[in-house]
Design an enzyme around this catalytic site. Structure first.
Site, PDB file in Angstrom:
ATOM      1  N   GLU A  17      35.242  28.760  45.302  1.00  0.00           N
ATOM      2  CA  GLU A  17      35.428  29.700  46.425  1.00  0.00           C
ATOM      3  C   GLU A  17      34.115  30.301  46.900  1.00  0.00           C
ATOM      4  O   GLU A  17      33.808  31.459  46.636  1.00  0.00           O
ATOM      5  CB  GLU A  17      36.427  30.795  46.024  1.00  0.00           C
ATOM      6  CG  GLU A  17      37.780  30.197  45.665  1.00  0.00           C
ATOM      7  CD  GLU A  17      38.783  31.211  45.156  1.00  0.00           C
ATOM      8  OE1 GLU A  17      38.509  32.420  45.206  1.00  0.00           O
ATOM      9  OE2 GLU A  17      39.840  30.784  44.681  1.00  0.00           O
ATOM     10  N   GLU A  31      45.173  23.227  43.268  1.00  0.00           N
ATOM     11  CA  GLU A  31      45.915  24.454  42.925  1.00  0.00           C
ATOM     12  C   GLU A  31      47.134  24.626  43.825  1.00  0.00           C
ATOM     13  O   GLU A  31      47.438  25.736  44.280  1.00  0.00           O
ATOM     14  CB  GLU A  31      45.004  25.685  43.075  1.00  0.00           C
ATOM     15  CG  GLU A  31      43.741  25.642  42.244  1.00  0.00           C
ATOM     16  CD  GLU A  31      42.922  26.928  42.305  1.00  0.00           C
ATOM     17  OE1 GLU A  31      43.444  27.968  42.727  1.00  0.00           O
ATOM     18  OE2 GLU A  31      41.741  26.871  41.913  1.00  0.00           O
TER      19      GLU A  31
HETATM   20  O1  G3I Z   1      46.665  38.958  30.436  1.00  0.00           O
HETATM   21  C1  G3I Z   1      46.254  40.246  30.924  1.00  0.00           C
HETATM   22  C2  G3I Z   1      47.171  41.319  30.389  1.00  0.00           C
HETATM   23  O2  G3I Z   1      47.030  41.379  28.986  1.00  0.00           O
HETATM   24  C3  G3I Z   1      46.804  42.654  31.033  1.00  0.00           C
HETATM   25  O3  G3I Z   1      47.733  43.628  30.651  1.00  0.00           O
HETATM   26  C4  G3I Z   1      46.826  42.546  32.553  1.00  0.00           C
HETATM   27  C5  G3I Z   1      46.356  43.831  33.225  1.00  0.00           C
HETATM   28  O4  G3I Z   1      45.819  43.589  34.493  1.00  0.00           O
HETATM   29  O5  G3I Z   1      45.955  41.505  32.949  1.00  0.00           O
HETATM   30  C6  G3I Z   1      46.323  40.237  32.423  1.00  0.00           C
HETATM   31  O6  G3I Z   1      45.400  39.298  32.887  1.00  0.00           O
HETATM   32  C7  G3I Z   1      45.539  38.894  34.216  1.00  0.00           C
HETATM   33  C8  G3I Z   1      45.676  37.375  34.215  1.00  0.00           C
HETATM   34  O7  G3I Z   1      45.663  36.874  35.526  1.00  0.00           O
HETATM   35  C9  G3I Z   1      46.991  36.947  33.510  1.00  0.00           C
HETATM   36  O8  G3I Z   1      47.346  35.665  33.829  1.00  0.00           O
HETATM   37  C10 G3I Z   1      44.288  39.303  34.976  1.00  0.00           C
HETATM   38  O9  G3I Z   1      44.251  40.722  35.091  1.00  0.00           O
HETATM   39  C11 G3I Z   1      44.316  38.694  36.349  1.00  0.00           C
HETATM   40  O10 G3I Z   1      43.082  38.971  37.011  1.00  0.00           O
HETATM   41  C12 G3I Z   1      44.476  37.191  36.229  1.00  0.00           C
HETATM   42  O11 G3I Z   1      44.597  36.673  37.521  1.00  0.00           O
HETATM   43  C13 G3I Z   1      44.292  35.305  37.676  1.00  0.00           C
HETATM   44  C14 G3I Z   1      43.286  35.184  38.813  1.00  0.00           C
HETATM   45  O12 G3I Z   1      43.045  33.816  39.111  1.00  0.00           O
HETATM   46  C15 G3I Z   1      41.957  35.818  38.431  1.00  0.00           C
HETATM   47  O13 G3I Z   1      41.342  35.116  37.409  1.00  0.00           O
HETATM   48  C16 G3I Z   1      45.570  34.553  38.018  1.00  0.00           C
HETATM   49  O14 G3I Z   1      46.435  34.539  36.890  1.00  0.00           O
HETATM   50  C17 G3I Z   1      45.234  33.116  38.432  1.00  0.00           C
HETATM   51  O15 G3I Z   1      46.394  32.472  38.909  1.00  0.00           O
HETATM   52  C18 G3I Z   1      44.204  33.142  39.539  1.00  0.00           C
HETATM   53  O16 G3I Z   1      43.869  31.810  39.861  1.00  0.00           O
HETATM   54  C19 G3I Z   1      43.030  31.647  40.997  1.00  0.00           C
HETATM   55  C20 G3I Z   1      42.133  30.461  40.718  1.00  0.00           C
HETATM   56  O17 G3I Z   1      41.434  30.652  39.524  1.00  0.00           O
HETATM   57  C21 G3I Z   1      41.158  30.230  41.886  1.00  0.00           C
HETATM   58  N1  G3I Z   1      41.892  30.092  43.123  1.00  0.00           N
HETATM   59  C22 G3I Z   1      42.832  31.144  43.454  1.00  0.00           C
HETATM   60  C23 G3I Z   1      43.824  31.339  42.288  1.00  0.00           C
HETATM   61  C24 G3I Z   1      44.858  32.415  42.630  1.00  0.00           C
HETATM   62  O18 G3I Z   1      44.248  33.665  42.773  1.00  0.00           O
END
Ligand code: G3I
Length: 391
Positions: free
Chosen positions: A203, A310
């Site tokens: 991105e 994705e």
């Molecule tokens: O697991 C922790 C949990 O323990 C905690 O209580 C909670 C509090 O915020 O956070 C949880 O983690 C989250 C995690 O997803 C769980 O799956 C993170 O905060 C959250 O930031 C994270 O988001 C991910 C995001 O990328 C950021 O890394 C999404 O799952 C994931 O689907 C998303 O994927 C992205 C691709 O990498 C790039 N393209 C877009 C796509 C969608 O946003």
């Protein structure tokens, strides 16, 4: 065993546990690459209250083997993907793969490729300046190995899910470079020969096609893209390296900018092997399949592979049978585009089932984005993919 031997063993174990340190221990105020990296006992790590013994290479060794699900349990989608030489993938979380359950069963039953959804995000894999934590990724790799699956690496360089310590750093440009180089090189080196393709930069463009001013752009400079590709290539010359972007499936300003960047990098001999098209789509505004095909073709003419990396197609609630039928057509059209493009053989969805999708907590008015429903049962979109792959 005599009491003396037992007491001796206990003492040795206590000593080892006290000495156990995370894998790398550089001076905390410096980026890891500027500090020493060796530790006394790299084969022990603590996670979630559990002690993992690690092999000499520092990989996690699990107490019990990971579940072997495939081929005893195999679904039509995976079977047909393998007949067609196509990789049908999903992003995964690590923890539910440790045991046999609905989630791990669906992963191995229906897909032959997996990608860590968060396991390689900077915050997870490099949570402190002096600590890398590879347990999530190692779990995913071990599961893939047990079930005959390929693994994509995602992402090496991204502006999101960075740990606070990175955002708080105040460094010179050279030190920022050293920090990023250390991060990229360590991840790729650790998985050399196991992860064969990486989303090196994720991105990077704004909608109108200029580069985003990310933390890496601001501190390393726009050359961070080229540098990251070169560092990844140095760490594993056999790995295929990708730039991964969203909203670039149609012919538009952003995909034109991506094309120009790819052309420029290749002309200068920078190692770039493919483009990942994320495709976080909406059912109400799907891409134009003819444009996607043209787009794939022009990157192919540069000698680049393309992958759908994705895919999800979210539906505005309430979801009706008509919406689901239309969603199935969108999945099908994209699979057809991929199958007819000579440079596309990889079709990855972002999440195993509607129960696990990021859409549930980011776009709450939308739902039902994937091909398995909340109970991991096939939806019309699943059967549409099966139909498309039918010989
Ligand atoms: O697991 C922790 C949990 O323990 C905690 O209580 C909670 C509090 O915020 O956070 C949880 O983690 C989250 C995690 O997803 C769980 O799956 C993170 O905060 C959250 O930031 C994270 O988001 C991910 C995001 O990328 C950021 O890394 C999404 O799952 C994931 O689907 C998303 O994927 C992205 C691709 O990498 C790039 N393209 C877009 C796509 C969608 O946003």
């Amino acid at each position: 065993m005599s009491c003396r031997i037992l007491a001796g063993l206990t003492l040795i174990l206590m000593f080892v546990r006290c000495q156990a340190k995370p894998e790398f221990a550089p001076t905390p105020t410096l980026p890891p690459s500027l500090g020493p990296t060796a530790t006394l006992f790299p084969w022990i790590s603590e996670r979630g209250g559990q002690t993992f013994l690690k092999s000499r290479l520092g990989k996690c060794l699990f107490r019990s083997p990971l579940p072997v699900i495939y081929p005893a349990t195999s679904g039509k989608l995976r079977e047909l993907a393998e007949v067609n030489g196509v990789w049908v993938g999903t992003s995964v979380a690590a923890n539910p793969l440790l045991r046999k359950n609905e989630y791990s069963t669906a992963v191995a039953r229906d897909f032959n490729l997996i990608v860590p959804e968060v396991g390689l995000k900077f915050e997870i894999v490099h949570p402190e300046p002096d600590r890398y934590d590879f347990c999530q990724m190692d779990t995913i790799l071990a599961f893939a190995e047990a079930n005959g699956m390929r693994v994509r690496g995602h992402p090496l360089v991204w502006e999101q899910q960075l740990p606070p310590w990175v955002r708080e750093l105040s460094l010179s440009q050279e030190q920022w470079k050293a920090l990023l180089q250390d991060h990229v090189s360590r991840l790729v080196t650790r998985y050399r020969g196991e992860i064969e393709e990486w989303d090196v930069v994720n991105e990077l463009f704004k909608e109108e096609g200029t580069l985003k001013e990310t933390i890496w752009y601001e501190n390393v400079g726009p050359e961070y893209i080229e540098l990251a590709l070169r560092w990844a290539h140095d760490a594993d010359p056999n790995a295929r390296l990708f730039i991964n972007e969203f909203a670039t499936e149609n012919l538009n300003s952003k995909s034109n900018a991506l094309y120009a960047l790819a052309q420029d990098l290749l002309a200068r001999g920078v190692p770039l092997h493919g483009i990942g098209f994320q495709m976080h789509l909406t059912e109400s505004n799907p891409p134009n399949p003819a444009q996607v095909a043209d787009n794939f073709r022009r990157f192919g003419e540069l000698g680049l592979e393309v992958q759908i990396t994705e895919l999800d197609v979210r539906i505005l609630k309430p979801v009706t049978p008509e919406n689901l039928a239309h969603q199935a057509e969108i999945y099908q059209a994209l699979m057809e585009v991929c199958l007819s493009a000579p440079n596309c053989d990889t079709f990855v969805m972002w999440g195993v089932s509607d129960r696990n999708s990021w859409i549930n907590y980011v776009h709450e008015e939308w739902g039902s984005p994937l091909i398995l429903d909340e109970a991991y049962a096939p939806k019309p979109a699943y059967w549409a993919l099966v139909e498309t792959l039918q010989p």
